[in-house]
Design a protein around this motif. Sequence first.
Motif, PDB file in Angstrom:
ATOM      1  N   THR A   1       0.772  -1.363   0.016  1.00  8.13           N
ATOM      2  CA  THR A   1      -0.005   0.034   0.197  1.00  8.13           C
ATOM      3  C   THR A   1       0.706   1.314  -0.152  1.00  8.13           C
ATOM      4  O   THR A   1       0.446   2.346  -0.330  1.00  8.13           O
ATOM      5  CB  THR A   1      -1.022   0.163   1.197  1.00  8.13           C
ATOM      6  N   ARG A   2       2.030   1.201   0.282  1.00 11.90           N
ATOM      7  CA  ARG A   2       2.964   2.228   0.396  1.00 11.90           C
ATOM      8  C   ARG A   2       3.324   2.668  -1.116  1.00 11.90           C
ATOM      9  O   ARG A   2       3.443   3.809  -1.319  1.00 11.90           O
ATOM     10  CB  ARG A   2       4.341   2.039   1.076  1.00 11.90           C
ATOM     11  N   SER A   3       3.708   1.404  -2.032  1.00 14.17           N
ATOM     12  CA  SER A   3       3.848   1.969  -3.346  1.00 14.17           C
ATOM     13  C   SER A   3       2.676   1.873  -4.201  1.00 14.17           C
ATOM     14  O   SER A   3       2.965   1.915  -5.352  1.00 14.17           O
ATOM     15  CB  SER A   3       5.369   1.194  -3.713  1.00 14.17           C
ATOM     16  N   LEU A   4       1.484   1.468  -3.865  1.00 13.79           N
ATOM     17  CA  LEU A   4       0.500   1.187  -4.304  1.00 13.79           C
ATOM     18  C   LEU A   4       0.774   0.302  -5.669  1.00 13.79           C
ATOM     19  O   LEU A   4      -0.006   0.491  -6.615  1.00 13.79           O
ATOM     20  CB  LEU A   4      -0.174   2.732  -4.963  1.00 13.79           C
ATOM     21  N   THR A   5       1.151  -0.863  -5.277  1.00 16.25           N
ATOM     22  CA  THR A   5       1.279  -2.037  -6.355  1.00 16.25           C
ATOM     23  C   THR A   5       0.921  -3.264  -5.827  1.00 16.25           C
ATOM     24  O   THR A   5       0.804  -3.496  -4.602  1.00 16.25           O
ATOM     25  CB  THR A   5       2.927  -2.031  -6.616  1.00 16.25           C
ATOM     26  N   ILE A   6       0.645  -4.232  -6.741  1.00 15.39           N
ATOM     27  CA  ILE A   6      -0.018  -5.393  -6.747  1.00 15.39           C
ATOM     28  C   ILE A   6       0.819  -6.208  -7.584  1.00 15.39           C
ATOM     29  O   ILE A   6       1.191  -5.913  -8.706  1.00 15.39           O
ATOM     30  CB  ILE A   6      -1.406  -5.474  -6.860  1.00 15.39           C
ATOM     31  N   GLU A   7       1.082  -7.428  -7.126  1.00 13.63           N
ATOM     32  CA  GLU A   7       1.870  -8.342  -7.932  1.00 13.63           C
ATOM     33  C   GLU A   7       1.228  -9.799  -7.831  1.00 13.63           C
ATOM     34  O   GLU A   7       0.879 -10.366  -6.728  1.00 13.63           O
ATOM     35  CB  GLU A   7       3.065  -8.740  -7.804  1.00 13.63           C
ATOM     36  N   ASN A   8       0.281 -10.343  -8.771  1.00 15.20           N
ATOM     37  CA  ASN A   8      -0.284 -11.726  -9.080  1.00 15.20           C
ATOM     38  C   ASN A   8       0.833 -12.524  -9.550  1.00 15.20           C
ATOM     39  O   ASN A   8       1.440 -12.343 -10.613  1.00 15.20           O
ATOM     40  CB  ASN A   8      -1.386 -11.522  -9.663  1.00 15.20           C
TER      41      ASN A   8
ATOM     42  N   PHE B   1      -2.231   0.511  -8.480  1.00 18.21           N
ATOM     43  CA  PHE B   1      -3.605   0.678  -8.254  1.00 18.21           C
ATOM     44  C   PHE B   1      -3.766   2.108  -7.471  1.00 18.21           C
ATOM     45  O   PHE B   1      -2.870   2.729  -6.707  1.00 18.21           O
ATOM     46  CB  PHE B   1      -4.161  -0.367  -7.088  1.00 18.21           C
ATOM     47  N   GLU B   2      -5.007   2.633  -7.430  1.00 20.96           N
ATOM     48  CA  GLU B   2      -5.572   3.788  -6.812  1.00 20.96           C
ATOM     49  C   GLU B   2      -6.560   3.507  -5.828  1.00 20.96           C
ATOM     50  O   GLU B   2      -7.380   2.727  -6.242  1.00 20.96           O
ATOM     51  CB  GLU B   2      -6.181   4.568  -7.845  1.00 20.96           C
ATOM     52  N   ILE B   3      -6.590   4.052  -4.809  1.00 17.96           N
ATOM     53  CA  ILE B   3      -7.755   4.037  -3.792  1.00 17.96           C
ATOM     54  C   ILE B   3      -9.010   4.746  -4.287  1.00 17.96           C
ATOM     55  O   ILE B   3      -8.731   5.942  -4.528  1.00 17.96           O
ATOM     56  CB  ILE B   3      -7.127   3.967  -2.575  1.00 17.96           C
ATOM     57  N   ARG B   4     -10.090   4.041  -4.111  1.00 17.22           N
ATOM     58  CA  ARG B   4     -11.205   4.638  -4.671  1.00 17.22           C
ATOM     59  C   ARG B   4     -12.257   4.897  -3.665  1.00 17.22           C
ATOM     60  O   ARG B   4     -13.110   5.716  -3.496  1.00 17.22           O
ATOM     61  CB  ARG B   4     -12.222   4.037  -5.785  1.00 17.22           C
ATOM     62  N   SER B   5     -12.171   4.042  -2.528  1.00 14.92           N
ATOM     63  CA  SER B   5     -12.927   4.016  -1.081  1.00 14.92           C
ATOM     64  C   SER B   5     -12.135   3.131  -0.222  1.00 14.92           C
ATOM     65  O   SER B   5     -11.435   2.491  -0.625  1.00 14.92           O
ATOM     66  CB  SER B   5     -14.259   3.648  -1.516  1.00 14.92           C
ATOM     67  N   PRO B   6     -12.625   3.214   0.918  1.00 16.78           N
ATOM     68  CA  PRO B   6     -12.074   2.390   1.941  1.00 16.78           C
ATOM     69  C   PRO B   6     -11.973   0.779   1.734  1.00 16.78           C
ATOM     70  O   PRO B   6     -11.219   0.141   2.200  1.00 16.78           O
ATOM     71  CB  PRO B   6     -12.898   2.340   3.024  1.00 16.78           C
ATOM     72  N   SER B   7     -12.936   0.193   0.827  1.00  8.61           N
ATOM     73  CA  SER B   7     -12.959  -1.051   0.414  1.00  8.61           C
ATOM     74  C   SER B   7     -12.738  -1.480  -1.222  1.00  8.61           C
ATOM     75  O   SER B   7     -12.884  -2.383  -1.211  1.00  8.61           O
ATOM     76  CB  SER B   7     -14.412  -1.556   0.603  1.00  8.61           C
TER      77      SER B   7
END
Length: 177
Positions: A39-46, A65-71
């Motif tokens: 969440t610090r770098s806003l990255t995901i790796e599948n 990724f970008e946070i659009r809402s808390p969920s």
Amino acid sequence: LLDGNWVLVFTAFSELLPLLSVGSIPFVKVEKIGQSIDTRSLTIENSTTLSTPTFTLSFSASAAFEIRSPSRIQVEFKEGSFNPPEIKSSVDLPESVNIFGQNINLSFVQQFLNPLQNAVAGVARAISGQSPLKIPIRGGQTKSWLLTTYLDKDFRISRGDGGLFVLVKEGSSLLDW
């Protein structure tokens, strides 16, 4: 709580079903399907790891990724990566395999493979240390969304683009079942 390495334990995502069915092919096993979130770098790796008696193969897709809402987050896949196969130093065949309902004893095959062990080890040394093959992801399938409907320190349920994903945090005792 979202940060960390997650292991997929269930999905109803139709695009993953062909990958999961690979595990029903004799001598091929789906070792792990995972997701790392930072969440610090806003990255995901599948990532996915498959194994056979002679090698292990892993590949992944990285995204921002970008946070659009808390969920809810908006995901954009950037790059795919194929790691060189890890050649096993010895061929690891099961004693038997079930093919179309027939149990086939493989102990005689192992006798013939034993002399090839040194050659396999030489190939393993030559391939190890090679760089992964990186492929940019472009086109209409790069964007996705992920809605987390349940999250605690060990367990996560998320939905995204028509799929349901149940994941357990790597290292959790829930994976010992």
